[in-house]
Design an enzyme around this catalytic site. Structure first.
Site, PDB file in Angstrom:
ATOM      1  N   ASN A   1     -62.623  14.525  13.763  1.00  0.00           N
ATOM      2  CA  ASN A   1     -61.868  14.402  15.008  1.00  0.00           C
ATOM      3  C   ASN A   1     -60.584  15.240  14.991  1.00  0.00           C
ATOM      4  O   ASN A   1     -59.876  15.256  13.990  1.00  0.00           O
ATOM      5  CB  ASN A   1     -61.500  12.932  15.248  1.00  0.00           C
ATOM      6  CG  ASN A   1     -62.742  12.080  15.465  1.00  0.00           C
ATOM      7  OD1 ASN A   1     -63.730  12.538  16.041  1.00  0.00           O
ATOM      8  ND2 ASN A   1     -62.705  10.851  14.985  1.00  0.00           N
TER       9      ASN A   1
ATOM     10  N   GLN B   1     -24.800   3.807  25.958  1.00  0.00           N
ATOM     11  CA  GLN B   1     -25.327   3.559  24.620  1.00  0.00           C
ATOM     12  C   GLN B   1     -26.855   3.692  24.611  1.00  0.00           C
ATOM     13  O   GLN B   1     -27.454   3.969  23.584  1.00  0.00           O
ATOM     14  CB  GLN B   1     -24.914   2.157  24.158  1.00  0.00           C
ATOM     15  CG  GLN B   1     -25.340   1.817  22.760  1.00  0.00           C
ATOM     16  CD  GLN B   1     -24.620   0.580  22.256  1.00  0.00           C
ATOM     17  OE1 GLN B   1     -23.423   0.585  22.030  1.00  0.00           O
ATOM     18  NE2 GLN B   1     -25.369  -0.503  22.102  1.00  0.00           N
TER      19      GLN B   1
ATOM     20  N   LYS C   1     -29.224   6.987  23.332  1.00  0.00           N
ATOM     21  CA  LYS C   1     -29.563   7.462  21.996  1.00  0.00           C
ATOM     22  C   LYS C   1     -31.038   7.326  21.631  1.00  0.00           C
ATOM     23  O   LYS C   1     -31.649   8.254  21.098  1.00  0.00           O
ATOM     24  CB  LYS C   1     -28.695   6.771  20.959  1.00  0.00           C
ATOM     25  CG  LYS C   1     -27.309   7.352  20.971  1.00  0.00           C
ATOM     26  CD  LYS C   1     -26.325   6.508  20.220  1.00  0.00           C
ATOM     27  CE  LYS C   1     -24.954   6.709  20.831  1.00  0.00           C
ATOM     28  NZ  LYS C   1     -24.856   6.261  22.233  1.00  0.00           N
TER      29      LYS C   1
ATOM     30  N   THR D   1     -61.411  30.246  34.958  1.00  0.00           N
ATOM     31  CA  THR D   1     -60.601  29.670  36.027  1.00  0.00           C
ATOM     32  C   THR D   1     -61.414  28.467  36.481  1.00  0.00           C
ATOM     33  O   THR D   1     -62.652  28.505  36.447  1.00  0.00           O
ATOM     34  CB  THR D   1     -60.374  30.641  37.201  1.00  0.00           C
ATOM     35  OG1 THR D   1     -61.647  31.006  37.745  1.00  0.00           O
ATOM     36  CG2 THR D   1     -59.641  31.905  36.765  1.00  0.00           C
TER      37      THR D   1
ATOM     38  N   GLU E   1     -54.892  15.915  19.583  1.00  0.00           N
ATOM     39  CA  GLU E   1     -54.999  14.754  20.483  1.00  0.00           C
ATOM     40  C   GLU E   1     -53.696  13.961  20.514  1.00  0.00           C
ATOM     41  O   GLU E   1     -53.230  13.531  21.569  1.00  0.00           O
ATOM     42  CB  GLU E   1     -56.120  13.813  20.019  1.00  0.00           C
ATOM     43  CG  GLU E   1     -57.509  14.338  20.285  1.00  0.00           C
ATOM     44  CD  GLU E   1     -58.548  13.380  19.707  1.00  0.00           C
ATOM     45  OE1 GLU E   1     -58.996  12.500  20.446  1.00  0.00           O
ATOM     46  OE2 GLU E   1     -58.875  13.507  18.510  1.00  0.00           O
TER      47      GLU E   1
ATOM     48  N   LYS F   1     -68.510  12.528  12.127  1.00  0.00           N
ATOM     49  CA  LYS F   1     -67.366  12.913  12.959  1.00  0.00           C
ATOM     50  C   LYS F   1     -66.260  13.638  12.200  1.00  0.00           C
ATOM     51  O   LYS F   1     -65.916  13.294  11.082  1.00  0.00           O
ATOM     52  CB  LYS F   1     -66.748  11.666  13.623  1.00  0.00           C
ATOM     53  CG  LYS F   1     -67.610  11.007  14.657  1.00  0.00           C
ATOM     54  CD  LYS F   1     -67.819  11.832  15.917  1.00  0.00           C
ATOM     55  CE  LYS F   1     -66.569  11.927  16.758  1.00  0.00           C
ATOM     56  NZ  LYS F   1     -66.296  10.705  17.498  1.00  0.00           N
TER      57      LYS F   1
ATOM     58  N   TYR G   1     -16.707   6.183  31.249  1.00  0.00           N
ATOM     59  CA  TYR G   1     -17.687   5.646  30.302  1.00  0.00           C
ATOM     60  C   TYR G   1     -18.153   4.266  30.739  1.00  0.00           C
ATOM     61  O   TYR G   1     -17.369   3.442  31.190  1.00  0.00           O
ATOM     62  CB  TYR G   1     -17.078   5.551  28.886  1.00  0.00           C
ATOM     63  CG  TYR G   1     -18.055   4.917  27.897  1.00  0.00           C
ATOM     64  CD1 TYR G   1     -18.997   5.693  27.229  1.00  0.00           C
ATOM     65  CD2 TYR G   1     -18.069   3.536  27.681  1.00  0.00           C
ATOM     66  CE1 TYR G   1     -19.905   5.112  26.357  1.00  0.00           C
ATOM     67  CE2 TYR G   1     -18.979   2.951  26.813  1.00  0.00           C
ATOM     68  CZ  TYR G   1     -19.898   3.752  26.157  1.00  0.00           C
ATOM     69  OH  TYR G   1     -20.804   3.178  25.308  1.00  0.00           O
TER      70      TYR G   1
END
Ligand code: ARG
Length: 463
Positions: A289, A326, A329, A159, A294, A287, A321
């Site tokens: 990664n 449009q 989308k 915690t 990420e 390294k 409408y």
């Protein structure tokens, strides 16, 4: 893409659309991905029109055949999308007319692009929800199987990201599973409101033709037609709800990601991520990664952004409408692509996350993780909980000074803080004793984790 004059609505215009405006207002570059749903909707519409006598059976058959050929052309890469034809709907309709002649021009009887696009998006989203839900299930499957295998593996529970109490790794994984269980339910719930058919609302007020909306709905697998034509063409709640459910999924995945990134670091060193889900550094040869978690953590931000975009898109929009719609989308499609991709990457990776049990155990031994167990032990010996909290606090203070964890102190050392402590205390100061003692529904005891994994499996089997 070619440029041509728009024959679908050019009648009342005295000059051609400005070339930039044509490109600016066109949606075909992104809405062409709904071609299959557009064709499916048109076939159902034509079938219904023939049934109610607006089209002849021969006209219906020509339309269906032509649309089938267009679908094949698109899938074979033999279809030329035109910016001048604005969107997927008019591109396909124009191609149909080019193929079958005047009958093609009858397809749009009793409908409008307004109800057509609303129908296409719902059909498209419905199948994407189903795909996404199956990826959630696959990820859960991997988590539950790993949890079962790791039911006895002990790690520190945190915690405030400070060591709190020992837990089992399996228990931690099943916490993630619970989040996904709710995510799955949210997708299913959202699907109910997606799967309602707006077709028949036409531009906004309905149509003068004797259409049979129940029939079209059934042909398209919708649960029912919508109730109000004005609402039908303007409602995008379902897209907002979907993006909200996806945002919660991404929030969850970002939490898993954060923990995986931390655990894979040299400082925690709790897990090994498979090489194929990681990348190297072009400058630092050592390294490895954790790019996948990420990137998923990063993608959460853009999905939350899409939710805000859609909410803002709909805010204050008058009925019915508006061309604003449009703009629904791209956020929606980007959400589908990136949440789908994130779930896929996690579902592929999860079964291959390898815990380093010794390191986890060692970490749980540090940080006085059994302090609460000692306090509970004292309560069982008759000490009031607040007093026992105080006693254990002193023992911890002593441990910090001497560099000893509670389990490493001698009986004599422990007894300085309370003479009711006897050598049975060491049963509760062990990690195994600590986790095994939390033996109730929802607790971290290994047998509870195994039972929880079994219940979780049973739930998946019912899907
Ligand atoms: N491309 C449009 C959209 O995505 C289709 C509906 C256009 N309707 C209209 N009346 N301009 O919303």
């Amino acid at each position: 893409m070619s440029q041509q004059t728009n024959s679908a609505w050019g009648g009342r215009f005295s000059e051609a659309t400005d070339a930039f405006v044509q490109r600016f207002t066109a949606s075909v570059e992104f809405d062409q991905r709904m071609y299959a749903q557009d064709i499916q909707g048109s076939i159902a519409h034509a079938t219904m029109l023939a049934k109610v006598g607006v089209l002849t059976d021969a006209e219906r058959d020509d339309i269906i055949k032509g649309l089938g050929e267009i679908k094949a052309d698109i899938e074979a890469g033999n279809f030329e999308w035109s910016i001048a034809l604005e969107d997927v709907h008019m591109n396909i309709e124009a191609a149909l007319t080019a193929k079958i002649g005047i009958t093609g021009k009858k397809l749009h009887t009793g409908r409008s692009r307004n109800d057509q696009v609303a129908t296409d998006i719902r059909l498209y989203l419905r199948s994407e929800i189903d795909h996404m839900a199956s990826e959630v299930t696959r990820l859960q499957q991997g988590l539950i199987e790993l949890a079962e295998k790791q039911a006895d593996t002990i790690m520190p529970g945190f915690t405030h990201l400070q060591t709190a109490q020992p837990v089992t790794f399996g228990h931690h994984l099943l916490a993630w599973n619970e989040m996904l269980e709710r995510d799955f339910a949210r997708l299913q719930d959202c699907r109910k409101r997606v799967n309602i058919m707006p077709l028949g609302a036409a531009a906004l007020a309905g149509t003068t033709y004797p259409i049979d909306r129940a029939m079209t709905a059934e042909l398209l697998g919708f649960d029912a037609p919508t109730e109000n034509s004005l609402d039908s063409v303007s409602d995008r709640d379902f897209a907002i709800e979907f993006t909200a459910a996806c945002s919660t999924i991404m929030m969850h995945l970002s939490r898993f990601s954060e923990e995986l990134v931390l655990w894979a670091s040299a400082q925690f060193n709790f897990i090994d991520l498979p090489d194929r889900f990681c990348t190297g550094s072009s400058i630092m040869p050592q390294k490895k990664n954790p790019d996948v978690p990420e990137l998923v953590r990063g993608k959460a931000g853009r999905i939350f952004g899409h939710l805000i975009s859609l909410l803002t898109l709909m805010k204050s929009q008058p009925l019915a409408y508006n061309k604003d719609n449009q703009e629904d989308k791209e956020p929606l499609f980007d959400t589908i692509d990136n949440v789908g991709g994130s779930l896929r990457a996690f579902a592929d990776m999860m079964p291959f996350v390898v815990p380093k049990k010794e390191v986890m155990r060692e970490a749980a031994l540090r940080g006085f993780s059994t302090a609460t167990d000692l306090a509970d032990y004292l309560v069982r010996k008759g000490v009031a909980f607040r007093d026992s909290h105080e006693i254990v606090g002193s023992a911890v203070g002593y441990g910090v000074k001497t560099g000893k964890d509670l389990g490493e102190m001698s009986l004599e050392e422990l007894q300085q803080f309370g003479d009711m402590i006897t050598d049975d205390v060491f049963d509760v100061l062990t990690l195994e004793g600590s986790v095994a003692a939390r033996d109730h529904l929802g607790g971290t005891a290994p047998n509870q984790v195994r039972a929880a994994a079994k219940r979780a499996q049973e739930k998946l089997a019912l899907r």
